[in-house]
Each structure stands twice: as C-alpha cells, then as structure tokens.
Write a protein that holds these residues in place. Structure first.
Motif, PDB file in Angstrom:
ATOM      1  N   LYS A  97      65.365  46.683  -0.673  1.00 16.11           N
ATOM      2  CA  LYS A  97      66.387  47.724  -0.544  1.00 16.11           C
ATOM      3  C   LYS A  97      66.448  48.247   0.892  1.00 16.11           C
ATOM      4  O   LYS A  97      67.536  48.439   1.449  1.00 16.11           O
ATOM      5  N   SER A 108      68.265  45.720   2.872  1.00 16.41           N
ATOM      6  CA  SER A 108      69.705  45.682   2.606  1.00 16.41           C
ATOM      7  C   SER A 108      70.446  46.794   3.347  1.00 16.41           C
ATOM      8  O   SER A 108      71.626  46.654   3.656  1.00 16.41           O
ATOM      9  N   HIS A 152      68.808  45.767   7.646  1.00 17.00           N
ATOM     10  CA  HIS A 152      68.745  44.379   8.141  1.00 17.00           C
ATOM     11  C   HIS A 152      67.637  44.176   9.167  1.00 17.00           C
ATOM     12  O   HIS A 152      67.738  43.312  10.036  1.00 17.00           O
TER      13      HIS A 152
END
Length: 114
Positions: A32, A35, A38
């Motif tokens: 998470k 996401s 990056h």
C-alpha cells in the motif's frame, strides 16, 4: 532453503501463525505504501515479507499436516489483519456489507477449527 525451513519447524505452531500473519500483513502494508509513493524500497520490503510469509506457511503445513484448515486460518487472519491496518493506518472505510463478511469469516474459523 532447507536450513531455514528446519529452523521454522522448531517454532510452535501458534508462533508460526503469528510470524506468518505479521509477515503477510506487513507485505500488504508496504504494498500500500508503494502504491501511494512508488518508492522502490517499499516494493522490495513488500516482496521480502511475502517470501518470508510463504516460507512460514510451508512450515505450518509441514508441521500441521493440514493444508485445508491451515489455509483457511491463514487467509482469514491475514484478511482481518490487513483490514485493521487499512482502517487505522490508511483511514480506509469498511461498508456494512464488508463488515458482515468479516463477521462471517470469523464465524467460519470457529466452525472449521472445532
């Protein structure tokens, strides 16, 4: 690899589940983070935790001789742990239908293990 599995087999089953669930939930949390940012380190940490979790699960199956029940406990505990972290750490919401599904999952663990 065999050496690592032999080390894990010395750990009691409850301890293996705890290590495994922490590993998988940590992998989910770092995924998470990745996401959203990056940052490659987050993706790498996620993969390392998932690999550790996989090694622990293999040890659980070897020790318990039950892939079915072990898999149900493993998945539901991981889902509940991930949902808890998602709610508290990332402020994700849970709908009433999703909450009902979580309750059914917990009830299913009780029925399967007894």
């Amino acid at each position: 690899m065999n050496y690592i599995l032999q080390l894990f087999l010395k750990i009691p089953l409850v301890g293996l589940y705890a290590i495994g669930i922490v590993s998988i939930v940590s992998g989910d949390v770092f995924a998470k983070f990745w996401s959203k940012s990056h940052i490659q380190l987050h993706a790498t940490a996620s993969l390392i935790f998932y690999i550790l979790g996989g090694l622990v699960f293999i040890s659980i199956v070897a020790k318990s001789h039950s892939v079915g029940i072990s898999n149900v406990i493993w998945n539901l505990a991981g889902i509940i742990g991930t949902l808890a972290f998602s709610y508290f750490l990332f402020s994700e919401t849970i709908s009433p239908l999703q909450f009902f599904g979580i309750v059914l999952g917990i009830v299913s663990i009780i029925f399967i293990t007894y």
